[in-house]
Design a protein around this motif. Structure first.
Motif, PDB file in Angstrom:
ATOM      1  N   LEU A  55      -6.230  -9.801 -10.136  1.00 43.26           N
ATOM      2  CA  LEU A  55      -6.826  -9.038  -9.027  1.00 43.26           C
ATOM      3  C   LEU A  55      -5.816  -8.826  -7.900  1.00 43.26           C
ATOM      4  CD1 LEU A  55     -10.419 -10.549  -8.649  1.00 43.26           C
ATOM      5  CD2 LEU A  55      -9.827  -8.268  -9.423  1.00 43.26           C
ATOM      6  N   LEU A  56      -5.088  -9.895  -7.580  1.00 39.09           N
ATOM      7  CA  LEU A  56      -4.137  -9.808  -6.457  1.00 39.09           C
ATOM      8  C   LEU A  56      -2.891  -9.000  -6.836  1.00 39.09           C
ATOM      9  CD1 LEU A  56      -4.335 -13.421  -4.986  1.00 39.09           C
ATOM     10  CD2 LEU A  56      -5.237 -11.365  -3.956  1.00 39.09           C
ATOM     11  N   VAL A  67      -2.407  -6.797  -9.510  1.00 39.70           N
ATOM     12  CA  VAL A  67      -2.551  -5.440 -10.067  1.00 39.70           C
ATOM     13  C   VAL A  67      -3.503  -4.582  -9.215  1.00 39.70           C
ATOM     14  CG1 VAL A  67      -3.168  -4.085 -12.105  1.00 39.70           C
ATOM     15  CG2 VAL A  67      -2.034  -6.296 -12.377  1.00 39.70           C
ATOM     16  N   VAL A  68      -4.771  -4.976  -9.143  1.00 34.13           N
ATOM     17  CA  VAL A  68      -5.756  -4.144  -8.429  1.00 34.13           C
ATOM     18  C   VAL A  68      -5.430  -4.078  -6.940  1.00 34.13           C
ATOM     19  CG1 VAL A  68      -8.210  -3.797  -7.961  1.00 34.13           C
ATOM     20  CG2 VAL A  68      -7.489  -4.754 -10.138  1.00 34.13           C
ATOM     21  N   ASN A  69      -5.211  -5.236  -6.343  1.00 33.93           N
ATOM     22  CA  ASN A  69      -4.893  -5.274  -4.909  1.00 33.93           C
ATOM     23  C   ASN A  69      -3.589  -4.533  -4.619  1.00 33.93           C
ATOM     24  OD1 ASN A  69      -5.610  -6.122  -2.307  1.00 33.93           O
ATOM     25  ND2 ASN A  69      -4.171  -7.810  -2.399  1.00 33.93           N
ATOM     26  N   ALA A  87      -2.348  -1.996  -6.300  1.00 38.49           N
ATOM     27  CA  ALA A  87      -2.586  -0.552  -6.410  1.00 38.49           C
ATOM     28  C   ALA A  87      -3.183  -0.017  -5.109  1.00 38.49           C
ATOM     29  CB  ALA A  87      -3.515  -0.269  -7.577  1.00 38.49           C
ATOM     30  N   VAL A  88      -4.181  -0.735  -4.591  1.00 35.24           N
ATOM     31  CA  VAL A  88      -4.852  -0.277  -3.371  1.00 35.24           C
ATOM     32  C   VAL A  88      -3.906  -0.355  -2.174  1.00 35.24           C
ATOM     33  CG1 VAL A  88      -6.746  -0.793  -1.773  1.00 35.24           C
ATOM     34  CG2 VAL A  88      -7.134  -0.849  -4.227  1.00 35.24           C
ATOM     35  N   ARG A 127      -0.741  -0.192  -2.224  1.00 32.45           N
ATOM     36  CA  ARG A 127       0.285   0.832  -2.393  1.00 32.45           C
ATOM     37  C   ARG A 127      -0.238   2.184  -1.930  1.00 32.45           C
ATOM     38  NH1 ARG A 127       3.345  -0.260  -7.801  1.00 32.45           N
ATOM     39  NH2 ARG A 127       4.184  -1.983  -6.581  1.00 32.45           N
ATOM     40  N   ALA A 128      -1.460   2.501  -2.345  1.00 37.34           N
ATOM     41  CA  ALA A 128      -2.051   3.797  -1.960  1.00 37.34           C
ATOM     42  C   ALA A 128      -2.220   3.866  -0.441  1.00 37.34           C
ATOM     43  CB  ALA A 128      -3.389   3.978  -2.649  1.00 37.34           C
ATOM     44  N   ILE A 129      -2.712   2.782   0.148  1.00 41.29           N
ATOM     45  CA  ILE A 129      -2.917   2.761   1.605  1.00 41.29           C
ATOM     46  C   ILE A 129      -1.573   2.882   2.325  1.00 41.29           C
ATOM     47  CG2 ILE A 129      -3.676   1.307   3.552  1.00 41.29           C
ATOM     48  CD1 ILE A 129      -5.987   0.368   1.771  1.00 41.29           C
ATOM     49  N   LEU A 130      -0.576   2.184   1.796  1.00 43.55           N
ATOM     50  CA  LEU A 130       0.764   2.218   2.394  1.00 43.55           C
ATOM     51  C   LEU A 130       1.346   3.634   2.356  1.00 43.55           C
ATOM     52  CD1 LEU A 130       2.330  -0.153   3.560  1.00 43.55           C
ATOM     53  CD2 LEU A 130       3.622  -0.284   1.457  1.00 43.55           C
ATOM     54  N   ILE A 131       1.165   4.317   1.228  1.00 43.84           N
ATOM     55  CA  ILE A 131       1.666   5.691   1.105  1.00 43.84           C
ATOM     56  C   ILE A 131       0.964   6.576   2.135  1.00 43.84           C
ATOM     57  CG2 ILE A 131       1.744   7.735  -0.414  1.00 43.84           C
ATOM     58  CD1 ILE A 131       2.110   5.748  -2.795  1.00 43.84           C
ATOM     59  N   GLY A 132      -0.358   6.435   2.229  1.00 42.23           N
ATOM     60  CA  GLY A 132      -1.130   7.251   3.187  1.00 42.23           C
ATOM     61  C   GLY A 132      -0.731   6.969   4.627  1.00 42.23           C
ATOM     62  N   SER A 186       2.064   5.688   5.709  1.00 40.99           N
ATOM     63  CA  SER A 186       3.440   6.132   5.964  1.00 40.99           C
ATOM     64  C   SER A 186       3.507   7.629   6.203  1.00 40.99           C
ATOM     65  CB  SER A 186       4.341   5.758   4.785  1.00 40.99           C
ATOM     66  OG  SER A 186       4.243   4.400   4.562  1.00 40.99           O
ATOM     67  N   MET A 187       2.713   8.388   5.448  1.00 42.29           N
ATOM     68  CA  MET A 187       2.687   9.839   5.670  1.00 42.29           C
ATOM     69  C   MET A 187       2.194  10.137   7.091  1.00 42.29           C
ATOM     70  SD  MET A 187       1.262  11.321   2.118  1.00 42.29           S
ATOM     71  CE  MET A 187       2.310  11.512   0.700  1.00 42.29           C
ATOM     72  N   TYR A 202       8.519   3.268   2.048  1.00 37.92           N
ATOM     73  CA  TYR A 202       7.072   3.190   1.863  1.00 37.92           C
ATOM     74  C   TYR A 202       6.470   4.356   1.091  1.00 37.92           C
ATOM     75  CZ  TYR A 202       7.533  -0.519   5.254  1.00 37.92           C
ATOM     76  OH  TYR A 202       7.914  -1.653   5.888  1.00 37.92           O
ATOM     77  N   ILE A 203       7.178   5.443   0.937  1.00 38.83           N
ATOM     78  CA  ILE A 203       6.597   6.531   0.144  1.00 38.83           C
ATOM     79  C   ILE A 203       7.324   6.612  -1.209  1.00 38.83           C
ATOM     80  CG2 ILE A 203       6.061   8.997   0.040  1.00 38.83           C
ATOM     81  CD1 ILE A 203       5.850   8.969   3.113  1.00 38.83           C
ATOM     82  N   GLN A 257       7.423   3.231  -3.189  1.00 42.98           N
ATOM     83  CA  GLN A 257       6.104   2.859  -3.719  1.00 42.98           C
ATOM     84  C   GLN A 257       5.734   3.725  -4.911  1.00 42.98           C
ATOM     85  OE1 GLN A 257       4.524   0.157  -2.750  1.00 42.98           O
ATOM     86  NE2 GLN A 257       6.092  -0.190  -1.216  1.00 42.98           N
ATOM     87  N   LEU A 290      -2.671   0.448 -12.574  1.00 42.40           N
ATOM     88  CA  LEU A 290      -1.990   0.663 -11.285  1.00 42.40           C
ATOM     89  C   LEU A 290      -1.982   2.150 -10.911  1.00 42.40           C
ATOM     90  CD1 LEU A 290      -0.638  -1.684  -9.687  1.00 42.40           C
ATOM     91  CD2 LEU A 290       1.537  -0.764 -10.394  1.00 42.40           C
ATOM     92  N   VAL A 308      -3.877   3.751  -7.718  1.00 44.42           N
ATOM     93  CA  VAL A 308      -3.154   4.447  -6.635  1.00 44.42           C
ATOM     94  C   VAL A 308      -3.673   5.878  -6.474  1.00 44.42           C
ATOM     95  CG1 VAL A 308      -0.896   5.313  -5.895  1.00 44.42           C
ATOM     96  CG2 VAL A 308      -1.082   3.026  -6.824  1.00 44.42           C
ATOM     97  N   VAL A 313      -7.464   5.998  -5.211  1.00 44.07           N
ATOM     98  CA  VAL A 313      -7.606   5.607  -3.797  1.00 44.07           C
ATOM     99  C   VAL A 313      -7.031   6.696  -2.888  1.00 44.07           C
ATOM    100  CG1 VAL A 313      -6.913   3.932  -2.021  1.00 44.07           C
ATOM    101  CG2 VAL A 313      -7.697   3.136  -4.230  1.00 44.07           C
ATOM    102  N   LEU A 314      -5.869   7.239  -3.273  1.00 45.75           N
ATOM    103  CA  LEU A 314      -5.286   8.332  -2.463  1.00 45.75           C
ATOM    104  C   LEU A 314      -6.232   9.525  -2.447  1.00 45.75           C
ATOM    105  CD1 LEU A 314      -1.484   8.361  -3.376  1.00 45.75           C
ATOM    106  CD2 LEU A 314      -2.460   8.060  -1.113  1.00 45.75           C
ATOM    107  N   ALA A 374     -10.302  -4.733  -3.962  1.00 46.51           N
ATOM    108  CA  ALA A 374      -9.167  -5.178  -3.141  1.00 46.51           C
ATOM    109  C   ALA A 374      -9.653  -5.809  -1.841  1.00 46.51           C
ATOM    110  CB  ALA A 374      -8.253  -4.005  -2.839  1.00 46.51           C
TER     111      ALA A 374
END
Lengths: 217, 260
Positions: free
Chosen positions: A175-176, A178-180, A182-183, A185-190, A192-193, B128-129, B132, B166, B170, B173-174, B201
């Motif tokens: 959970l920590l 893989v799933v965590n 992924a989430v 990473r997605a939040i970080l990308i968002g 950062s944008m 970070y972009i 990742q 993964l 990603v 969620v995005l 998460a």
């Protein structure tokens, strides 16, 4: 005067922003030295900025004492604690340990700040339990998923949980990791944008809130 | 057989630490003067400590000492005099205290914010972009001694099956946070998948936070148990009794005031 009050700060922001955005792509010793030096400058400026926060806390509590609002005595306690720490700190020359021996500042840190900080954060363990009860009542499918994930992680992180349900350790890791991941990473990308967009708005002078209010804005 | 006598500062420290810990825990009963005392002491000591730290690490080590060294050793060279630029900018921040020249502080803020924004753009893009995304898109099959193979081991975050999880996580969620497209049809399914990933998460993060708070709680309780021993003069026990008595007296006094 309008130039000094409005255009000059915007020009400084623009020049600094463009210069240090470009700096990243110039792998030259001069460029590297520039970022190292200016980062040090930022530390110095932040030291001066601390005085702004200090003035604010002084002002809030001075008003409380002056007006003798209920609990004004605690403001005196705050002042006394602050002053005592500053005096002790200067007396100890800002060191908590000298040649392995604890200084007066070190004593204050070990026996006052650490217990107070630790207790303040640990007290949340009690409130988090009541918050969890309210948040985790499985009223929807999503809340149930949250509840199951939280319980699994809590079980997988303690020896008792691992003893009773040995598989919880592997599930927690999955959970920590893989799933965590992924989430996050997605939040970080968002995020950062958003950060890039905001930085561009600041450099181009579209976002000016940092300059404060007033007619010259 | 009695153990070695502890130094006075350790003994005094134990009494202070135990007392402050109990003052803060008294909030579990209700908001009370002992908690408020501990809370204000905490703020006061923390602020004082920050001031001392800032003075010694920033003003003395980064500013005063290098400038003083250059004044004594090589006054003709520019050297550390450039450090006066951030000092002046820092002083400009204080112009906020004088309304007539408060606008001068804008120059300092512009300098700091401009630098921060400029530095943030390339670093956010690369670390970070792009990084990742690069770490998300991994090969599903790997070439080994037996030829091509896909890993199904859930325990390994790099395995093929976890790579698929993964990527799905990603992307979904995005997509959930992408509001320019209406979440209908396949978009709805993707967004719902994103919600489930987020819930798992958040649950995992919550569980992790609870356990870290628990570990802090165990640390504080372990200290209280240590300070309750004869070696420390039963500090925790004596102070616990005094705290309970103080709370009872305060409660009775409050009830008396309300009755009047």
């Amino acid at each position: 005067m309008i130039f000094l009050k409005r255009q000059l700060p915007l020009a400084v922001t623009f020049v600094m922003g463009v210069a240090f955005a470009i700096q990243y792509y110039i792998p030259h010793p001069v460029s590297e030295e520039a970022i190292t030096n200016v980062s040090k400058w930022m530390q110095i400026i932040s030291g001066f900025a601390l005085a702004l926060g200090l003035a604010s806390i002084f002002h809030v509590h001075a008003v409380k004492i002056k007006r003798q609002v209920p609990g004004w005595g605690y403001s005196i306690v705050l002042y006394a604690a602050m002053l005592a720490t500053i005096i002790v700190g200067f007396w100890s020359k800002g060191e908590t340990r000298v040649n392995g021996a604890q200084t007066a500042l070190g004593w204050l840190y070990d026996y006052s700040m650490v217990p107070l900080q630790g207790t303040m954060f640990s007290i949340l363990a009690f409130f988090i339990a009541s918050a969890a009860y309210r948040a985790f009542r499985a009223r929807s499918r999503e809340a149930s998923v949250l509840l199951v994930a939280a319980v699994l992680v809590m079980m997988g992180r303690v020896p008792l949980g691992q003893f009773l349900l040995p598989w919880t350790w592997d599930v927690t890791q999955w959970l920590l990791n893989v799933v965590n991941s992924a989430v996050r990473r997605a939040i970080l990308i968002g995020v950062s944008m958003g950060q890039v967009a905001l930085s561009l708005k600041i450099i181009l002078g579209i976002e000016r809130a940092y300059l404060g209010g007033g007619r010259d804005q | 057989m009695p153990g070695p006598v502890l130094p006075t500062e350790t003994l005094l420290g134990a009494w202070v630490a135990a007392g402050l810990t109990l003052f803060i825990y008294s909030f579990l009963y209700k908001d009370n003067p002992l908690f408020k005392l501990g809370e204000h002491l905490y703020v006061g000591i923390s602020v004082g400590y920050s001031v001392v730290l800032a003075w010694h690490t920033v003003f003395l080590r980064l500013l005063w000492e290098p400038v003083k060294k250059d004044i004594i050793e090589n006054p003709a060279a520019l050297g550390s005099y450039v450090l006066l630029i951030p000092a002046v900018l820092g002083l400009l921040m204080w112009a906020r205290f004088i309304p007539k020249i408060a606008w001068l502080s804008r120059l300092a803020f512009a300098f700091v914010v401009g630098f921060g924004s400029g530095v943030a753009i390339p670093r956010a893009v690369s670390s970070y972009i792009l990084k990742q995304i690069e770490d998300t898109v991994n090969p599903l099959v790997i070439r080994g001694a037996d030829g091509l193979s896909m890993g199904f081991n859930l325990a390994s975050p790099q395995s093929g099956v976890n790579t698929i999880v993964l990527v799905i996580g990603v992307v979904s969620v995005l997509f959930y946070f992408f509001f320019s497209v209406e979440h209908t049809g396949p978009g709805r399914v993707t967004a719902r998948t994103g919600i489930y990933f987020l819930m798992i998460a958040f649950g995992a993060a919550f569980g992790y936070t609870v356990m870290s708070r628990m570990s802090l709680l165990i640390g504080r309780f372990s200290d209280l148990i240590k300070y309750a021993s004869a070696e420390y003069g039963y500090a925790a026990l004596v102070l616990l009794a005094l705290t309970v008595l103080a709370l009872a007296a305060w409660e009775m006094a409050s009830r008396g005031r309300h009755a009047v």
